[in-house]
Design a protein around this motif. Structure first.
Motif, PDB file in Angstrom:
ATOM      1  N   SER A  76      -6.917   5.976  35.708  1.00 53.17           N
ATOM      2  CA  SER A  76      -6.890   4.854  34.772  1.00 53.17           C
ATOM      3  C   SER A  76      -7.251   3.565  35.477  1.00 53.17           C
ATOM      4  CB  SER A  76      -5.477   4.762  34.172  1.00 53.17           C
ATOM      5  OG  SER A  76      -5.050   3.422  34.101  1.00 53.17           O
ATOM      6  N   ASP A  96      -3.913   1.441  22.867  1.00 52.40           N
ATOM      7  CA  ASP A  96      -4.690   1.912  24.008  1.00 52.40           C
ATOM      8  C   ASP A  96      -6.063   2.378  23.529  1.00 52.40           C
ATOM      9  OD1 ASP A  96      -5.736   3.412  26.144  1.00 52.40           O
ATOM     10  OD2 ASP A  96      -4.463   5.141  25.676  1.00 52.40           O
ATOM     11  N   LEU A 100      -5.208   6.427  28.163  1.00 53.98           N
ATOM     12  CA  LEU A 100      -4.414   6.372  29.386  1.00 53.98           C
ATOM     13  C   LEU A 100      -3.598   7.635  29.627  1.00 53.98           C
ATOM     14  CD1 LEU A 100      -2.890   2.801  28.867  1.00 53.98           C
ATOM     15  CD2 LEU A 100      -4.765   3.403  30.414  1.00 53.98           C
ATOM     16  N   LEU A 101      -3.675   8.595  28.697  1.00 53.24           N
ATOM     17  CA  LEU A 101      -2.754   9.735  28.789  1.00 53.24           C
ATOM     18  C   LEU A 101      -2.856  10.426  30.149  1.00 53.24           C
ATOM     19  CD1 LEU A 101      -0.637  11.378  27.248  1.00 53.24           C
ATOM     20  CD2 LEU A 101      -2.459  12.898  26.531  1.00 53.24           C
ATOM     21  N   SER A 103      -1.729   9.301  32.849  1.00 54.79           N
ATOM     22  CA  SER A 103      -1.714   8.369  33.976  1.00 54.79           C
ATOM     23  C   SER A 103      -0.272   7.973  34.286  1.00 54.79           C
ATOM     24  CB  SER A 103      -2.530   7.121  33.659  1.00 54.79           C
ATOM     25  OG  SER A 103      -1.901   6.355  32.649  1.00 54.79           O
ATOM     26  N   GLN A 106       0.703   4.881  32.276  1.00 58.08           N
ATOM     27  CA  GLN A 106       1.189   5.081  30.900  1.00 58.08           C
ATOM     28  C   GLN A 106       2.673   5.435  30.912  1.00 58.08           C
ATOM     29  OE1 GLN A 106      -0.935   7.147  27.849  1.00 58.08           O
ATOM     30  NE2 GLN A 106       0.905   8.040  26.983  1.00 58.08           N
ATOM     31  N   GLN A 110       5.705   3.349  29.104  1.00 60.99           N
ATOM     32  CA  GLN A 110       6.608   3.979  28.137  1.00 60.99           C
ATOM     33  C   GLN A 110       8.062   3.845  28.572  1.00 60.99           C
ATOM     34  OE1 GLN A 110       3.944   7.785  27.833  1.00 60.99           O
ATOM     35  NE2 GLN A 110       5.548   7.974  26.307  1.00 60.99           N
ATOM     36  N   ILE A 116       3.265   3.324  22.593  1.00 63.68           N
ATOM     37  CA  ILE A 116       1.825   3.317  22.862  1.00 63.68           C
ATOM     38  C   ILE A 116       1.105   4.159  21.823  1.00 63.68           C
ATOM     39  CG2 ILE A 116      -0.002   3.858  24.535  1.00 63.68           C
ATOM     40  CD1 ILE A 116       1.997   3.582  26.770  1.00 63.68           C
ATOM     41  N   SER A 118      -2.729   5.570  21.182  1.00 59.64           N
ATOM     42  CA  SER A 118      -4.107   5.703  21.648  1.00 59.64           C
ATOM     43  C   SER A 118      -5.022   5.812  20.444  1.00 59.64           C
ATOM     44  CB  SER A 118      -4.259   6.940  22.532  1.00 59.64           C
ATOM     45  OG  SER A 118      -3.530   6.767  23.726  1.00 59.64           O
ATOM     46  N   TRP A 184       4.803   7.681  22.798  1.00 61.59           N
ATOM     47  CA  TRP A 184       3.338   7.657  22.731  1.00 61.59           C
ATOM     48  C   TRP A 184       2.857   8.544  21.591  1.00 61.59           C
ATOM     49  CZ3 TRP A 184       0.115  11.967  23.292  1.00 61.59           C
ATOM     50  CH2 TRP A 184      -1.264  11.681  23.285  1.00 61.59           C
ATOM     51  N   GLU A 304       2.902  15.111  31.519  1.00 58.87           N
ATOM     52  CA  GLU A 304       3.274  14.526  30.228  1.00 58.87           C
ATOM     53  C   GLU A 304       4.604  15.097  29.746  1.00 58.87           C
ATOM     54  OE1 GLU A 304       0.698  15.680  27.049  1.00 58.87           O
ATOM     55  OE2 GLU A 304       1.601  14.282  25.625  1.00 58.87           O
TER      56      GLU A 304
END
Ligand SMILES: [Fe+2]
Length: 338
Positions: A76, A96, A100-101, A103, A106, A110, A116, A118, A184, A304
């Motif tokens: 990112s 976003d 940015l997922l 990263s 991110q 959060q 967030i 996207s 997110w 994630e």
């Protein structure tokens, strides 16, 4: 909705509806992040939308990054911009426009409580698959069902038979919008997923014509047989082009973690089409991740979900016509959600 989707006024209206769904109210701070020349029209639409709602809003435009030969998820432009990260942590919501997922930045934003969203898909798709409260309820009902399960098994007529040992990682949702601190989501989306234990995925997955390879944004044309042992793909076989492409792509990262098994779940949007990729070149395939009754597994990072794998090599593979069982009870049969 009579106006063409290219009409800036139409898009600003759509973004206003979207921010309302995300519970943006007067006095909240909306931060918008873009990169290079990409989606500056999206930034304009969100600036207008946020102002209409009486929110504070600003737009940060990062410089363009040098092109990379792959979809290196998690890399990112924020990595070199701690001041921008700090500002985003103070916002109520970050729009976003970069993606940015995966990263670290991110996750940091959060963790500070900023929600967030996207937004990178074509406007046509944002409009047609606009998130709804009903869809969210459907996804959350599936989440409750998945979260209670110990074992997921996926089978198919082509020979897939793979088992995920559950319970290590949380069950997560994507329903296209976010109104909860620190959460997110991705507009549009409608699916539920979790991950198997790091050493808890075993079996065979046979990709059939019509299954989808993201980020190639292609439909499988020739069968591919993947062997999975203790959470890693150990063999990729097939007589056709697809097996070669998969193998070549993953190998190019020179990273053994690129073979790790990542998230797994199923799609829940009755409005999304399996043939969606044929209509929206340039999108990143959210319609394919979301179409009702797809069973999607994934290879690559699981950070994630809170896992240790943050490899930049990532595939999402929605499959048609599969069966999915939770603790031996069918949830999807032949691609139909029960
Ligand atoms: Fe994924």
């Amino acid at each position: 909705m009579g106006a063409p989707v290219t009409d800036p006024a139409f898009f600003a209206d759509l973004c206003t509806d979207y921010l309302e769904l995300c519970a943006v109210t007067e006095g909240q701070t909306v931060a918008i992040l873009s990169e290079g020349r990409t989606r500056l029209d999206y930034a304009d639409a969100f600036l207008a939308a946020a102002r209409r709602l009486g929110a504070r809003v600003y737009h940060v435009r990062l410089p363009e990054r040098p092109p990379s030969g792959a979809w290196d998820v998690g890399a990112s432009g924020l990595a070199g911009a701690p001041d921008v990260v700090a500002a985003a942590k103070e916002a109520d919501i970050l729009i976003d426009l970069v993606f940015l997922l995966f990263s670290k930045e991110q996750l940091d934003i959060q963790a500070a409580g900023t929600r967030i969203a996207s937004v990178v898909e074509p406007v046509e798709l944002l409009a047609r698959l606009f998130p709804t409260v009903e869809l969210r309820e459907r996804v959350e009902a599936a989440q409750a069902r998945l979260a209670a399960a110990q074992v997921m098994r996926i089978t198919s007529p082509a020979g897939t038979d793979v088992t995920y040992r559950l319970g290590t990682y949380p069950t997560m949702t994507e329903y296209g919008y976010t109104d909860e601190p620190g959460r997110w989501d991705h507009w549009p989306a409608a699916f539920v997923f979790t991950g198997g234990a790091d050493d808890g995925v075993d079996g065979t997955i046979v990709l059939s014509p019509g299954d989808v390879l993201l980020p190639f944004n292609t439909y499988v044309q020739t069968p591919v047989r993947l062997t999975v042992e203790k959470g890693f793909v150990t063999d990729i076989r097939g007589d056709g082009l697809d097996a070669d492409l998969l193998t070549s792509y993953i190998r190019s990262f020179d990273d053994p973690r690129g073979y790790g098994m990542s998230h797994v779940g199923w799609g829940l949007d009755h409005r999304a089409h399996w043939h969606g990729l044929t209509r929206f070149p340039g999108g990143m395939g959210m319609e394919l991740r979301s179409f009702l009754g797809n069973v999607m597994f994934s290879i690559g990072p699981n950070n994630e979900l809170g896992g240790p794998n943050d490899t930049p090599c990532h595939f999402d593979i929605p499959m048609r016509g599969n069966d999915l069982y939770l603790d031996d009870e069918p949830v999807v049969r032949g691609g139909v959600v029960l």
